[in-house]
Design an enzyme around this catalytic site. Structure first.
Site, mmCIF file in Angstrom:
data_model
loop_
_atom_site.group_PDB
_atom_site.id
_atom_site.type_symbol
_atom_site.label_atom_id
_atom_site.label_comp_id
_atom_site.label_asym_id
_atom_site.label_seq_id
_atom_site.Cartn_x
_atom_site.Cartn_y
_atom_site.Cartn_z
ATOM 1 N N ASN A 42 32.312 39.041 44.781
ATOM 2 C CA ASN A 42 32.850 38.853 46.126
ATOM 3 C C ASN A 42 34.174 38.100 46.156
ATOM 4 O OD1 ASN A 42 32.636 38.193 49.195
ATOM 5 N ND2 ASN A 42 32.547 36.176 48.202
ATOM 6 N N LYS A 78 42.857 46.124 46.924
ATOM 7 C CA LYS A 78 41.616 46.631 47.502
ATOM 8 C C LYS A 78 41.484 48.145 47.298
ATOM 9 C CE LYS A 78 39.556 42.905 48.682
ATOM 10 N NZ LYS A 78 38.273 42.533 48.029
ATOM 11 N N TYR A 107 48.058 43.007 48.568
ATOM 12 C CA TYR A 107 46.636 42.898 48.893
ATOM 13 C C TYR A 107 46.002 44.279 49.067
ATOM 14 C CZ TYR A 107 42.277 41.812 51.225
ATOM 15 O OH TYR A 107 40.944 41.748 51.564
ATOM 16 N N ARG A 134 32.041 44.772 33.605
ATOM 17 C CA ARG A 134 31.965 45.015 32.158
ATOM 18 C C ARG A 134 30.956 44.087 31.491
ATOM 19 N NH1 ARG A 134 30.743 45.794 27.916
ATOM 20 N NH2 ARG A 134 31.911 46.373 26.040
ATOM 21 N N ASP A 166 36.749 29.451 37.572
ATOM 22 C CA ASP A 166 37.747 30.299 38.208
ATOM 23 C C ASP A 166 37.568 31.708 37.667
ATOM 24 O OD1 ASP A 166 40.058 31.644 39.050
ATOM 25 O OD2 ASP A 166 41.331 29.876 38.831
#
Length: 272
Positions: A104, A174, A170, A138, A77
């Site tokens: 993604n 983004k 949401y 990172r 996860d």
């Protein structure tokens, strides 16, 4: 009469064969489509998702059709930031030098207005869509900087460019991804590392089913009357950006369905 000048030579794309591409959210949708296109291009693949069985099936299918492509899967996860931080050292030697990073994995949950926002859903979106992306960058950019080679390809959204009702959390995530990608480009400008953001509009994947928490009727209604984008369309954008010559950095691709002009500007004119 003098002979006409010769035409320019064919445009030379950049071969990414043999490069290591790491994709999160690889078990379905855009991530799975990207895995297939990058396998076709000859990349070695690190595929990450929660659904181990689907990852194993995808690995088997890719290696059946592209026997020379090495594929490593990791069931995890992406909200587990400690696991992400440990990934660079835990990958097999063949896959450690990640060249193409495609964080993604992402999701939307619900369409509640701000005064009814479920904070659990909001936290899941922030952790998955933003913090995991930051953690992956990172973890893997130090190696890219040391090698002076790499490509960060962020999966953004039209929601990074527009706010709309029912999408407060949401769209906030983004917008954050877009800002992070732009800042990364500033930080890495003195290197050969390229940074790309791809922003799809109306695309039909599992995304809307997840957003409506399994209600396929509501999910299908999002695309009623239009021909939406498909995951393969976005994977093609990814491949395009990755295969431009090294001196070309495709900073951003914003792609709509043909019957779309904005996040919610959809001409629903096609018969069903």
């Amino acid at each position: 009469m003098a002979a006409p000048p010769m035409p320019p030579p064919p445009y030379a794309s950049y071969s990414i064969a043999g490069q290591v591409a790491l994709i999160t959210g690889a078990s379905a949708g855009i991530g799975e489509a990207c895995a297939w296109r990058l396998a076709e291009a000859g990349c070695k693949l690190v595929l990450i998702a929660r659904r181990e069985a689907r990852l194993a099936a995808l690995q088997h299918a890719i290696q059946h059709h592209y026997p020379g492509v090495a594929v490593h899967t990791v069931a995890m996860d992406v909200q587990d930031l400690e696991a992400i931080a440990a990934l660079p050292q835990q990958l097999p030697d063949e896959f450690k030098a990640v060249d193409i990073l495609l964080p993604n994995a992402g999701l939307a949950l619900g369409v509640a207005p701000v005064h009814e926002l479920d904070m659990g859903d909001a936290a899941t979106m922030v952790n998955t869509n933003v913090l995991s992306v930051m953690a992956l960058v990172r973890a893997f950019t130090p190696g890219m900087v040391a090698r002076n080679r790499g490509h960060l390809i962020f999966m953004s959204s039209i929601a990074a460019h527009e706010a709309y009702s029912g999408g407060s959390a949401y769209t906030a995530t983004k917008h954050a991804v877009d800002a992070f990608a732009n800042s990364a480009r500033h930080d890495l400008v003195g290197t050969d590392i390229r940074v790309t953001s791809i922003s799809p509009g109306a695309i039909k994947t599992e995304f809307s089913v997840v957003r409506f928490k399994g209600d396929e009727g509501k999910a299908d209604a999002v695309y009623e009357g239009i021909r939406p984008l498909l995951a393969s369309d976005i994977a093609d954008n990814v491949l395009y950006a990755a295969t431009r010559p090294p001196h070309v950095q495709v900073a951003e691709i914003l792609v709509f369905a043909t019957y779309q002009c904005s996040a919610k500007g959809l001409a629903r004119v096609l018969s069903q």
